[in-house]
Design a protein around this motif. Structure first.
Motif, PDB file in Angstrom:
ATOM      1  N   MET A   1       0.826  -1.204   0.000  1.00 58.06           N
ATOM      2  CA  MET A   1       0.000   0.000   0.000  1.00 58.06           C
ATOM      3  C   MET A   1       0.865   1.261   0.000  1.00 58.06           C
ATOM      4  O   MET A   1       0.503   2.269  -0.612  1.00 58.06           O
ATOM      5  CB  MET A   1      -0.949  -0.018   1.209  1.00 58.06           C
ATOM      6  CG  MET A   1      -2.000  -1.121   1.131  1.00 58.06           C
ATOM      7  SD  MET A   1      -2.997  -1.279   2.629  1.00 58.06           S
ATOM      8  CE  MET A   1      -4.048   0.171   2.483  1.00 58.06           C
ATOM      9  N   ALA A   2       2.010   1.210   0.687  1.00 59.47           N
ATOM     10  CA  ALA A   2       2.930   2.353   0.667  1.00 59.47           C
ATOM     11  C   ALA A   2       3.513   2.535  -0.738  1.00 59.47           C
ATOM     12  O   ALA A   2       3.648   3.662  -1.224  1.00 59.47           O
ATOM     13  CB  ALA A   2       4.052   2.150   1.680  1.00 59.47           C
ATOM     14  N   TYR A   3       3.845   1.431  -1.399  1.00 56.02           N
ATOM     15  CA  TYR A   3       4.374   1.489  -2.769  1.00 56.02           C
ATOM     16  C   TYR A   3       3.332   2.079  -3.720  1.00 56.02           C
ATOM     17  O   TYR A   3       3.663   2.888  -4.596  1.00 56.02           O
ATOM     18  CB  TYR A   3       4.780   0.093  -3.224  1.00 56.02           C
ATOM     19  CG  TYR A   3       5.210   0.019  -4.666  1.00 56.02           C
ATOM     20  CD1 TYR A   3       6.419   0.574  -5.087  1.00 56.02           C
ATOM     21  CD2 TYR A   3       4.402  -0.606  -5.625  1.00 56.02           C
ATOM     22  CE1 TYR A   3       6.822   0.508  -6.414  1.00 56.02           C
ATOM     23  CE2 TYR A   3       4.787  -0.673  -6.958  1.00 56.02           C
ATOM     24  CZ  TYR A   3       5.997  -0.121  -7.339  1.00 56.02           C
ATOM     25  OH  TYR A   3       6.377  -0.178  -8.659  1.00 56.02           O
TER      26      TYR A   3
ATOM     27  N   CYS B   1       4.422  10.224  -6.732  1.00 54.86           N
ATOM     28  CA  CYS B   1       5.718  10.545  -7.346  1.00 54.86           C
ATOM     29  C   CYS B   1       5.746  10.322  -8.865  1.00 54.86           C
ATOM     30  O   CYS B   1       6.514  10.974  -9.572  1.00 54.86           O
ATOM     31  CB  CYS B   1       6.830   9.729  -6.692  1.00 54.86           C
ATOM     32  SG  CYS B   1       7.006  10.047  -4.926  1.00 54.86           S
ATOM     33  N   ASN B   2       4.917   9.394  -9.360  1.00 54.21           N
ATOM     34  CA  ASN B   2       4.868   9.118 -10.807  1.00 54.21           C
ATOM     35  C   ASN B   2       3.422   9.016 -11.282  1.00 54.21           C
ATOM     36  O   ASN B   2       2.996   7.974 -11.795  1.00 54.21           O
ATOM     37  CB  ASN B   2       5.610   7.811 -11.126  1.00 54.21           C
ATOM     38  CG  ASN B   2       7.075   7.885 -10.781  1.00 54.21           C
ATOM     39  OD1 ASN B   2       7.847   8.578 -11.444  1.00 54.21           O
ATOM     40  ND2 ASN B   2       7.472   7.157  -9.743  1.00 54.21           N
TER      41      ASN B   2
ATOM     42  N   TYR C   1       7.926   6.697   1.622  1.00 58.59           N
ATOM     43  CA  TYR C   1       7.482   7.950   2.226  1.00 58.59           C
ATOM     44  C   TYR C   1       8.547   9.039   2.188  1.00 58.59           C
ATOM     45  O   TYR C   1       8.211  10.226   2.200  1.00 58.59           O
ATOM     46  CB  TYR C   1       6.963   7.697   3.648  1.00 58.59           C
ATOM     47  CG  TYR C   1       5.524   7.249   3.624  1.00 58.59           C
ATOM     48  CD1 TYR C   1       4.520   8.129   3.241  1.00 58.59           C
ATOM     49  CD2 TYR C   1       5.173   5.943   3.928  1.00 58.59           C
ATOM     50  CE1 TYR C   1       3.201   7.720   3.183  1.00 58.59           C
ATOM     51  CE2 TYR C   1       3.860   5.521   3.873  1.00 58.59           C
ATOM     52  CZ  TYR C   1       2.873   6.414   3.495  1.00 58.59           C
ATOM     53  OH  TYR C   1       1.568   6.007   3.419  1.00 58.59           O
ATOM     54  N   VAL C   2       9.810   8.658   2.165  1.00 60.89           N
ATOM     55  CA  VAL C   2      10.848   9.679   1.953  1.00 60.89           C
ATOM     56  C   VAL C   2      10.660  10.320   0.588  1.00 60.89           C
ATOM     57  O   VAL C   2      10.712  11.552   0.439  1.00 60.89           O
ATOM     58  CB  VAL C   2      12.257   9.047   2.083  1.00 60.89           C
ATOM     59  CG1 VAL C   2      13.321  10.006   1.543  1.00 60.89           C
ATOM     60  CG2 VAL C   2      12.557   8.697   3.532  1.00 60.89           C
ATOM     61  N   SER C   3      10.426   9.491  -0.430  1.00 61.38           N
ATOM     62  CA  SER C   3      10.184  10.011  -1.781  1.00 61.38           C
ATOM     63  C   SER C   3       8.889  10.800  -1.852  1.00 61.38           C
ATOM     64  O   SER C   3       8.808  11.837  -2.525  1.00 61.38           O
ATOM     65  CB  SER C   3      10.163   8.853  -2.788  1.00 61.38           C
ATOM     66  OG  SER C   3      11.387   8.159  -2.803  1.00 61.38           O
ATOM     67  N   ILE C   4       7.857  10.309  -1.171  1.00 65.22           N
ATOM     68  CA  ILE C   4       6.559  10.994  -1.169  1.00 65.22           C
ATOM     69  C   ILE C   4       6.680  12.376  -0.534  1.00 65.22           C
ATOM     70  O   ILE C   4       6.183  13.375  -1.083  1.00 65.22           O
ATOM     71  CB  ILE C   4       5.510  10.141  -0.419  1.00 65.22           C
ATOM     72  CG1 ILE C   4       5.106   8.933  -1.276  1.00 65.22           C
ATOM     73  CG2 ILE C   4       4.268  10.984  -0.078  1.00 65.22           C
ATOM     74  CD1 ILE C   4       4.254   7.923  -0.534  1.00 65.22           C
ATOM     75  N   ILE C   5       7.337  12.444   0.621  1.00 68.60           N
ATOM     76  CA  ILE C   5       7.492  13.736   1.308  1.00 68.60           C
ATOM     77  C   ILE C   5       8.288  14.709   0.448  1.00 68.60           C
ATOM     78  O   ILE C   5       7.943  15.904   0.347  1.00 68.60           O
ATOM     79  CB  ILE C   5       8.158  13.535   2.683  1.00 68.60           C
ATOM     80  CG1 ILE C   5       7.209  12.788   3.620  1.00 68.60           C
ATOM     81  CG2 ILE C   5       8.554  14.880   3.301  1.00 68.60           C
ATOM     82  CD1 ILE C   5       7.835  12.342   4.922  1.00 68.60           C
ATOM     83  N   ALA C   6       9.335  14.210  -0.190  1.00 69.71           N
ATOM     84  CA  ALA C   6      10.142  15.072  -1.068  1.00 69.71           C
ATOM     85  C   ALA C   6       9.294  15.603  -2.212  1.00 69.71           C
ATOM     86  O   ALA C   6       9.392  16.787  -2.587  1.00 69.71           O
ATOM     87  CB  ALA C   6      11.341  14.292  -1.609  1.00 69.71           C
ATOM     88  N   SER C   7       8.425  14.753  -2.782  1.00 68.98           N
ATOM     89  CA  SER C   7       7.561  15.194  -3.878  1.00 68.98           C
ATOM     90  C   SER C   7       6.509  16.189  -3.402  1.00 68.98           C
ATOM     91  O   SER C   7       6.206  17.171  -4.087  1.00 68.98           O
ATOM     92  CB  SER C   7       6.864  13.975  -4.516  1.00 68.98           C
ATOM     93  OG  SER C   7       7.791  13.130  -5.138  1.00 68.98           O
TER      94      SER C   7
END
Length: 314
Positions: free
Chosen positions: A118-120, A127-128, A218-224
């Protein structure tokens, strides 16, 4: 699950949550209410997602799978616990104990990996977004769900297979309210080193692998999200993730506390409280977390209610 040749025990006695008679009825009523809430909430979520075409997306496909896992997880544990509140001698046969252990592990491990999936899904969506429909197609989602259950089946088979080799000759009282790995190993009359190594290896993998996937996502999500210029856009992106973050924190926190501490440090009373979170409380809370904090679910429910009211008025 037939009893192994190495064991002479035909049944166990479950110590339960408490040995105080005055607490049996209040606890029975509390956990009965919790189980009813779990069944209604998770079945309601599965039904709502199935009936509402508005919710036929990968995110809610995974959510319906999570609800099914929570429903099964609670059903494996809670009815037997409720029955034990009403009986003087809380016995469980050896085959029943091994069966309960097996299916508890199947759905427990499956939930760990489902939360990672679910996180993925949220990572791809935020992000995409342009590749979302391709990356999370029906075939991909189906394979991800199959892999989640395969992880559960493999882990449960290994753990239960190792447990069937353990010798139980003397002690019969399981200091817990269901058949779990560590309380059973405490009763062993044989060497349990291999079992403990298997538990450490598989538990570390089944917790750490999804946790790393969740943290990375979530690191990528927060950055986005931080790159989104509008406040409304940021708020909407965070809102789609907040429910999942809360569910992950509750589930992984209680499981890590239970299984990733040394056996000589772990208190069985602490373990019982921790187990209650991921076997009874989390399955009840997840539908509430994902519905009360989710605008799409509330809108879909309102549409179905209005449609039914319109049909009745006709």
């Amino acid at each position: 699950m037939a009893a192994g040749n190495h064991s002479t025990t035909t049944e166990f006695i479950l110590a339960g949550l408490t040995d105080k008679p005055e607490l049996q009825l209040p606890l029975f009523l509390y956990f009965l209410g919790t189980y009813v809430g779990t069944v209604v909430g998770n079945l309601g979520m599965i039904t709502l997602i199935g009936l509402s075409s508005y919710l036929h997306t990968p995110m809610y496909y995974f959510l319906s799978s999570l609800s099914f896992i929570d429903l099964c997880q609670s059903t494996i544990i809670t009815p037997k616990m409720l029955l034990n509140f009403m009986t003087e001698k809380n016995t469980i046969s050896y085959p029943e104990c091994m069966t309960q252990l097996y299916f508890f592990l199947v759905f427990g491990i499956a939930e760990c990996h489902m939360l990672g999936v679910m996180a993925y899904d949220r990572y791809i969506a935020i992000c995409n977004p342009l590749l979302y429909n391709v990356s999370m197609s029906y075939q991909v989602c189906s394979w991800l769900v199959v892999e989640v259950y395969m992880m559960g089946l493999i882990g449960a088979t290994v753990h239960t297979g190792c447990m069937l080799r353990v010798v139980f000759c003397k002690a019969k009282i399981i200091n817990h309210y269901f058949c779990d790995i560590f309380p059973l190993l405490e009763l062993s009359s044989s060497n349990t080193y291999i079992n403990e190594v298997v538990v450490l290896c598989f538990t570390s993998f089944n917790i750490l692998a999804p946790t790393l996937a969740i943290l990375g996502s979530y690191v990528s999500i927060i950055a986005s999200i931080l790159r989104i210029s509008s406040t409304e856009g940021r708020s909407k992106a965070f809102s789609t993730c907040s429910s999942h973050i809360l569910a992950v924190t509750l589930f992984y926190g209680s499981i890590a506390f239970m299984y990733l501490q040394p056996s000589n440090v772990s208190s069985m009373d602490q373990s019982k409280v921790s187990s209650l979170f991921y076997t009874t409380i989390v399955p009840m809370l997840n539908p509430l977390i994902y519905s009360l904090r989710n605008k799409d679910v509330k809108d879909a429910l309102n549409k179905i209610i209005k449609k039914r009211q319109f049909c009745i008025s006709e």
